[in-house]
Write a protein that holds these residues in place. Sequence first.
Motif, PDB file in Angstrom:
ATOM      1  N   ASP A   1       0.820  -1.204   0.000  1.00 37.11           N
ATOM      2  CA  ASP A   1       0.000   0.000   0.000  1.00 37.11           C
ATOM      3  C   ASP A   1       0.862   1.266   0.000  1.00 37.11           C
ATOM      4  O   ASP A   1       0.577   2.219  -0.721  1.00 37.11           O
ATOM      5  CB  ASP A   1      -0.942   0.029   1.205  1.00 37.11           C
ATOM      6  CG  ASP A   1      -2.011  -1.055   1.122  1.00 37.11           C
ATOM      7  OD1 ASP A   1      -2.352  -1.475  -0.004  1.00 37.11           O
ATOM      8  OD2 ASP A   1      -2.491  -1.488   2.185  1.00 37.11           O
ATOM      9  N   ARG A   2       1.920   1.258   0.820  1.00 34.67           N
ATOM     10  CA  ARG A   2       2.797   2.429   0.896  1.00 34.67           C
ATOM     11  C   ARG A   2       4.028   2.299   0.009  1.00 34.67           C
ATOM     12  O   ARG A   2       4.847   3.211  -0.051  1.00 34.67           O
ATOM     13  CB  ARG A   2       3.227   2.683   2.342  1.00 34.67           C
ATOM     14  CG  ARG A   2       2.042   3.042   3.222  1.00 34.67           C
ATOM     15  CD  ARG A   2       2.434   3.545   4.578  1.00 34.67           C
ATOM     16  NE  ARG A   2       3.178   2.565   5.349  1.00 34.67           N
ATOM     17  CZ  ARG A   2       3.761   2.812   6.512  1.00 34.67           C
ATOM     18  NH1 ARG A   2       3.683   4.013   7.044  1.00 34.67           N
ATOM     19  NH2 ARG A   2       4.407   1.873   7.167  1.00 34.67           N
ATOM     20  N   LYS A   3       4.170   1.153  -0.670  1.00 30.67           N
ATOM     21  CA  LYS A   3       5.314   0.890  -1.555  1.00 30.67           C
ATOM     22  C   LYS A   3       6.639   1.029  -0.798  1.00 30.67           C
ATOM     23  O   LYS A   3       7.536   1.774  -1.201  1.00 30.67           O
ATOM     24  CB  LYS A   3       5.303   1.813  -2.776  1.00 30.67           C
ATOM     25  CG  LYS A   3       4.133   1.590  -3.693  1.00 30.67           C
ATOM     26  CD  LYS A   3       4.341   0.343  -4.496  1.00 30.67           C
ATOM     27  CE  LYS A   3       3.329   0.270  -5.621  1.00 30.67           C
ATOM     28  NZ  LYS A   3       3.199  -1.061  -6.147  1.00 30.67           N
ATOM     29  N   VAL A   4       6.729   0.289   0.318  1.00 31.07           N
ATOM     30  CA  VAL A   4       7.931   0.298   1.146  1.00 31.07           C
ATOM     31  C   VAL A   4       8.377  -1.139   1.394  1.00 31.07           C
ATOM     32  O   VAL A   4       7.556  -2.004   1.696  1.00 31.07           O
ATOM     33  CB  VAL A   4       7.675   0.987   2.513  1.00 31.07           C
ATOM     34  CG1 VAL A   4       8.885   0.874   3.422  1.00 31.07           C
ATOM     35  CG2 VAL A   4       7.284   2.439   2.317  1.00 31.07           C
ATOM     36  N   MET A   5       9.679  -1.357   1.252  1.00 26.21           N
ATOM     37  CA  MET A   5      10.293  -2.631   1.626  1.00 26.21           C
ATOM     38  C   MET A   5      11.201  -2.375   2.816  1.00 26.21           C
ATOM     39  O   MET A   5      11.972  -1.415   2.811  1.00 26.21           O
ATOM     40  CB  MET A   5      11.157  -3.192   0.492  1.00 26.21           C
ATOM     41  CG  MET A   5      10.411  -3.650  -0.722  1.00 26.21           C
ATOM     42  SD  MET A   5      11.541  -4.349  -1.969  1.00 26.21           S
ATOM     43  CE  MET A   5      11.928  -5.917  -1.192  1.00 26.21           C
ATOM     44  N   VAL A   6      11.100  -3.249   3.818  1.00 28.75           N
ATOM     45  CA  VAL A   6      12.004  -3.191   4.967  1.00 28.75           C
ATOM     46  C   VAL A   6      12.828  -4.468   4.941  1.00 28.75           C
ATOM     47  O   VAL A   6      12.271  -5.574   4.909  1.00 28.75           O
ATOM     48  CB  VAL A   6      11.225  -3.081   6.295  1.00 28.75           C
ATOM     49  CG1 VAL A   6      12.189  -3.111   7.482  1.00 28.75           C
ATOM     50  CG2 VAL A   6      10.375  -1.818   6.320  1.00 28.75           C
ATOM     51  N   LEU A   7      14.139  -4.316   4.938  1.00 32.10           N
ATOM     52  CA  LEU A   7      15.049  -5.449   4.941  1.00 32.10           C
ATOM     53  C   LEU A   7      15.875  -5.366   6.213  1.00 32.10           C
ATOM     54  O   LEU A   7      16.681  -4.450   6.379  1.00 32.10           O
ATOM     55  CB  LEU A   7      15.934  -5.425   3.695  1.00 32.10           C
ATOM     56  CG  LEU A   7      15.120  -5.482   2.408  1.00 32.10           C
ATOM     57  CD1 LEU A   7      15.096  -4.126   1.748  1.00 32.10           C
ATOM     58  CD2 LEU A   7      15.627  -6.542   1.485  1.00 32.10           C
ATOM     59  N   ARG A   8      15.643  -6.299   7.121  1.00 26.54           N
ATOM     60  CA  ARG A   8      16.295  -6.284   8.435  1.00 26.54           C
ATOM     61  C   ARG A   8      17.275  -7.461   8.497  1.00 26.54           C
ATOM     62  O   ARG A   8      16.881  -8.610   8.393  1.00 26.54           O
ATOM     63  CB  ARG A   8      15.247  -6.400   9.527  1.00 26.54           C
ATOM     64  CG  ARG A   8      15.831  -6.406  10.935  1.00 26.54           C
ATOM     65  CD  ARG A   8      14.747  -6.320  11.977  1.00 26.54           C
ATOM     66  NE  ARG A   8      14.151  -4.989  11.913  1.00 26.54           N
ATOM     67  CZ  ARG A   8      12.854  -4.749  12.079  1.00 26.54           C
ATOM     68  NH1 ARG A   8      12.008  -5.722  12.319  1.00 26.54           N
ATOM     69  NH2 ARG A   8      12.395  -3.523  12.018  1.00 26.54           N
ATOM     70  N   VAL A   9      18.541  -7.135   8.694  1.00 25.82           N
ATOM     71  CA  VAL A   9      19.583  -8.151   8.769  1.00 25.82           C
ATOM     72  C   VAL A   9      19.934  -8.369  10.233  1.00 25.82           C
ATOM     73  O   VAL A   9      20.173  -7.418  10.976  1.00 25.82           O
ATOM     74  CB  VAL A   9      20.843  -7.723   7.994  1.00 25.82           C
ATOM     75  CG1 VAL A   9      21.836  -8.856   7.918  1.00 25.82           C
ATOM     76  CG2 VAL A   9      20.478  -7.247   6.601  1.00 25.82           C
ATOM     77  N   ILE A  10      19.971  -9.645  10.633  1.00 27.18           N
ATOM     78  CA  ILE A  10      20.235  -9.989  12.031  1.00 27.18           C
ATOM     79  C   ILE A  10      21.374 -10.993  12.078  1.00 27.18           C
ATOM     80  O   ILE A  10      21.329 -12.028  11.406  1.00 27.18           O
ATOM     81  CB  ILE A  10      18.976 -10.578  12.691  1.00 27.18           C
ATOM     82  CG1 ILE A  10      17.833  -9.557  12.637  1.00 27.18           C
ATOM     83  CG2 ILE A  10      19.263 -11.024  14.127  1.00 27.18           C
ATOM     84  CD1 ILE A  10      16.474 -10.110  12.992  1.00 27.18           C
TER      85      ILE A  10
END
Length: 136
Positions: A14-23
């Motif tokens: 909907d907001r055209k956002v990708m979150v990539l979280r590296v752990i």
Amino acid sequence: MSMPYRMNVFVDDDRKVMVLRVIGPMPGFEYAERLFEAYDTVPDAWNYARLMDFRRFEGELGFKEIDAIADRWKAMTDGIDYHGKVAVVSTDPLDAVRVPAVSPQFPKETVCHFSDFHEAMDWLTAGGGEAQALAG
């Protein structure tokens, strides 16, 4: 046996956002591979604002990996007219210097460093003049 590291990917269509979280201690070459695997999961990934969350990343991204990511991204977006926003979230004070140093390798993106996740997300999702004010 599970890996000592992982990459979590969240996509907000909907907001055209990708979150990539590296752990964890993910090797740089694997980060690059998983990054593009994540991009392959959404159509036209360049149309998504991207938040790279490195707050729990224990590995290292060297110039070799950054160059490879930049080359692959340029090949993926060749001939496409777009402008993207990338927020890099990290608590490492040196990243405040590193991020601007690699930004020229991504000429169609505005890349900004943040130490706070919510500030980064606010910047990515701000529209029009507000986005420009936050970036400046």
